[in-house]
Write a protein that holds these residues in place. Structure first.
Motif, PDB file in Angstrom:
ATOM      1  N   LYS A   1       0.881  -1.216  -0.136  1.00  0.00           N
ATOM      2  CA  LYS A   1      -0.053   0.073  -0.074  1.00  0.00           C
ATOM      3  C   LYS A   1       0.678   1.242  -0.204  1.00  0.00           C
ATOM      4  O   LYS A   1       0.554   2.160  -0.583  1.00  0.00           O
ATOM      5  CB  LYS A   1      -0.882   0.007   1.360  1.00  0.00           C
ATOM      6  CG  LYS A   1      -1.854   1.074   1.268  1.00  0.00           C
ATOM      7  CD  LYS A   1      -2.644   0.917   2.392  1.00  0.00           C
ATOM      8  CE  LYS A   1      -3.876   2.146   2.617  1.00  0.00           C
ATOM      9  NZ  LYS A   1      -4.656   2.145   3.801  1.00  0.00           N
ATOM     10  N   ARG A   2       1.911   1.254   0.804  1.00  0.00           N
ATOM     11  CA  ARG A   2       2.861   2.535   0.921  1.00  0.00           C
ATOM     12  C   ARG A   2       3.522   2.752  -0.453  1.00  0.00           C
ATOM     13  O   ARG A   2       3.636   3.787  -1.072  1.00  0.00           O
ATOM     14  CB  ARG A   2       3.857   2.092   1.895  1.00  0.00           C
ATOM     15  CG  ARG A   2       4.942   3.457   2.107  1.00  0.00           C
ATOM     16  CD  ARG A   2       5.562   3.137   3.252  1.00  0.00           C
ATOM     17  NE  ARG A   2       6.686   4.056   3.408  1.00  0.00           N
ATOM     18  CZ  ARG A   2       7.636   4.122   4.511  1.00  0.00           C
ATOM     19  NH1 ARG A   2       7.842   3.069   5.310  1.00  0.00           N
ATOM     20  NH2 ARG A   2       8.383   5.092   4.632  1.00  0.00           N
ATOM     21  N   ALA A   3       4.051   1.427  -1.134  1.00  0.00           N
ATOM     22  CA  ALA A   3       4.748   1.756  -2.605  1.00  0.00           C
ATOM     23  C   ALA A   3       3.718   2.171  -3.465  1.00  0.00           C
ATOM     24  O   ALA A   3       3.995   2.924  -4.287  1.00  0.00           O
ATOM     25  CB  ALA A   3       5.176   0.409  -2.917  1.00  0.00           C
TER      26      ALA A   3
ATOM     27  N   VAL B   1       4.002   5.493  -5.631  1.00  0.00           N
ATOM     28  CA  VAL B   1       4.007   5.702  -7.201  1.00  0.00           C
ATOM     29  C   VAL B   1       2.683   6.511  -7.625  1.00  0.00           C
ATOM     30  O   VAL B   1       2.787   7.425  -8.714  1.00  0.00           O
ATOM     31  CB  VAL B   1       3.646   4.392  -7.711  1.00  0.00           C
ATOM     32  CG1 VAL B   1       3.474   4.526  -9.082  1.00  0.00           C
ATOM     33  CG2 VAL B   1       4.913   3.494  -7.320  1.00  0.00           C
ATOM     34  N   PHE B   2       1.684   6.742  -6.905  1.00  0.00           N
ATOM     35  CA  PHE B   2       0.423   7.491  -7.330  1.00  0.00           C
ATOM     36  C   PHE B   2       0.880   8.655  -7.031  1.00  0.00           C
ATOM     37  O   PHE B   2       0.163   9.592  -7.995  1.00  0.00           O
ATOM     38  CB  PHE B   2      -0.708   7.083  -6.192  1.00  0.00           C
ATOM     39  CG  PHE B   2      -1.794   7.736  -6.484  1.00  0.00           C
ATOM     40  CD1 PHE B   2      -2.794   7.916  -7.605  1.00  0.00           C
ATOM     41  CD2 PHE B   2      -2.294   8.959  -5.611  1.00  0.00           C
ATOM     42  CE1 PHE B   2      -3.991   8.480  -7.495  1.00  0.00           C
ATOM     43  CE2 PHE B   2      -3.202   9.832  -5.728  1.00  0.00           C
ATOM     44  CZ  PHE B   2      -4.057   9.411  -6.728  1.00  0.00           C
TER      45      PHE B   2
ATOM     46  N   VAL C   1       3.521  14.043 -11.963  1.00  0.00           N
ATOM     47  CA  VAL C   1       3.929  14.345 -13.478  1.00  0.00           C
ATOM     48  C   VAL C   1       2.764  14.577 -14.299  1.00  0.00           C
ATOM     49  O   VAL C   1       2.709  15.375 -15.132  1.00  0.00           O
ATOM     50  CB  VAL C   1       4.435  12.708 -14.034  1.00  0.00           C
ATOM     51  CG1 VAL C   1       4.619  12.874 -15.403  1.00  0.00           C
ATOM     52  CG2 VAL C   1       5.651  12.482 -13.375  1.00  0.00           C
ATOM     53  N   ALA C   2       1.442  14.020 -13.836  1.00  0.00           N
ATOM     54  CA  ALA C   2       0.122  14.166 -14.825  1.00  0.00           C
ATOM     55  C   ALA C   2       0.008  15.973 -14.477  1.00  0.00           C
ATOM     56  O   ALA C   2      -0.641  16.450 -15.734  1.00  0.00           O
ATOM     57  CB  ALA C   2      -0.796  13.664 -14.109  1.00  0.00           C
ATOM     58  N   ALA C   3       0.119  16.408 -13.412  1.00  0.00           N
ATOM     59  CA  ALA C   3      -0.338  17.900 -13.099  1.00  0.00           C
ATOM     60  C   ALA C   3       0.870  18.480 -14.060  1.00  0.00           C
ATOM     61  O   ALA C   3       0.405  19.539 -14.805  1.00  0.00           O
ATOM     62  CB  ALA C   3      -0.083  18.323 -11.597  1.00  0.00           C
ATOM     63  N   GLY C   4       1.969  18.248 -14.253  1.00  0.00           N
ATOM     64  CA  GLY C   4       3.081  18.967 -14.892  1.00  0.00           C
ATOM     65  C   GLY C   4       2.558  18.759 -16.194  1.00  0.00           C
ATOM     66  O   GLY C   4       2.698  19.829 -17.343  1.00  0.00           O
TER      67      GLY C   4
END
Length: 330
Positions: free
Chosen positions: A50-52, A56-57, A63-66
């Motif tokens: 879950k932490r990993a 990643v999320f 990246v998506a915001a950029g």
């Protein structure tokens, strides 16, 4: 609390550290202990996964915001460029229509002497732009007026009293007698690298062209002025080896020259080389003609198979540096 701190200190193998308020500095005493940290925590597999996944999320979200910001910037720039291109086309078209109106009015004045030899500029605007669009198109109109004042020598702006009120007016003064020898290309109306000429098609539908405003029949003189006009076209299209036929309509009020090329691609190359350029103070425009109609008008063109070249190698029409229009400089 003191007992817990004491047990932690006595059992370092537990892997628990005691930190002060900033979570980084080890506590100097029992009373300074605020946080307990586990040096090597044991986490279930599900918690690790879950932490990993969350890490990643969040990275993907960043990246998506950029990418989203970059995409918005690109769309805004494309919109601005498209808007500028469309406005330039409108200015180009409006300039052509103004010149046509002034030419027609001058012709009417030659027949009807009671007509005033000028037109009020606001009146010309009202003839071309519908009432509901005048506020929206005001910027396009202002650029067209500025462009004519800087580039069109055949139209003079002056002030006249029209029905008791003072107006800025345009008067068609035409050109001066010419034998064609001093005709030169003066540059593209909206910049040499501009590809937004009015009615510029992405492909060439036919291999025949009608070229307007290459001359003024009322002021041309001499026996061979049309040869200089033909040479000017061939010199401007000197890289084009597919021009098979040229015909100068000496009586044309629009200064028309007709061209047949070997292929539609050759016609498209000639179109791009001529359309939207200034020649001898005239704004040259080009449109495509059907091959059948061309042959009806010029039957001898059906047998033309040899590419044309200028009558000499002096390149007179290319002898002066190209003019840069105010719109190109702005």
């Amino acid at each position: 609390m003191a007992v817990i701190v004491d047990l932690v200190r006595k059992n370092p193998h537990w892997g628990i550290s005691i930190a002060s308020r900033d979570k980084k500095t080890p506590a100097a005493s029992v009373y300074g202990a605020v946080w307990f940290t586990v040096d090597s925590p044991h986490m279930p597999v599900w918690c690790r996964v879950k932490r990993a996944v969350m890490q990643v999320f969040y990275q993907l979200l960043f990246v998506a915001a950029g990418l989203l910001v970059c995409g918005v910037v690109v769309l805004v720039l494309r919109y601005r460029r498209r808007h500028q291109d469309e406005e330039t086309k409108e200015v180009y078209h409006l300039v052509e229509r103004i010149i046509d109106i002034m030419k027609r009015h001058n012709d009417e004045c030659q027949v009807n002497k009671s007509l005033e030899p000028y037109l009020a500029i606001p009146h010309v605007r009202d003839m071309l732009i519908p009432l509901q669009l005048r506020r929206k198109k005001q910027g396009v109109w202002d650029k067209s007026v500025k462009f004519l004042a800087a580039n069109e020598s055949r139209i003079r702006e002056e002030t006249q009293h029209v029905k008791g009120e003072e107006f800025a007016v345009w008067r068609w003064i035409g050109g001066f007698p010419s034998n064609g020898k001093n005709k030169v290309w003066q540059g593209q109306a909206f910049g040499e690298n501009c590809d937004v000429g009015y009615n510029l098609l992405p492909y060439s539908p036919t291999n025949c062209l009608k070229i307007r405003n290459m001359f003024d029949a009322d002021v041309e003189c001499g026996q061979d002025w049309h040869i200089y006009v033909q040479d000017a076209i061939l010199e401007k299209c000197k890289e084009n080896k597919g021009i098979l036929h040229l015909a100068v309509d000496k009586t044309s009020k629009e200064g028309c020259v007709y061209m047949k090329c070997m292929t539609p691609d050759a016609a498209g190359e000639a179109y791009r080389a001529l359309h939207g350029w200034w020649f001898d103070g005239n704004l040259v425009t080009v449109k495509y003609l059907r091959l059948e109609r061309y042959h009806e008008r010029f039957p001898d063109a059906a047998n033309s198979t040899v590419p044309l070249v200028p009558s000499n190698n002096k390149m007179r029409s290319l002898s002066q540096p190209y003019h840069r229009s105010p719109l190109e400089r702005s």
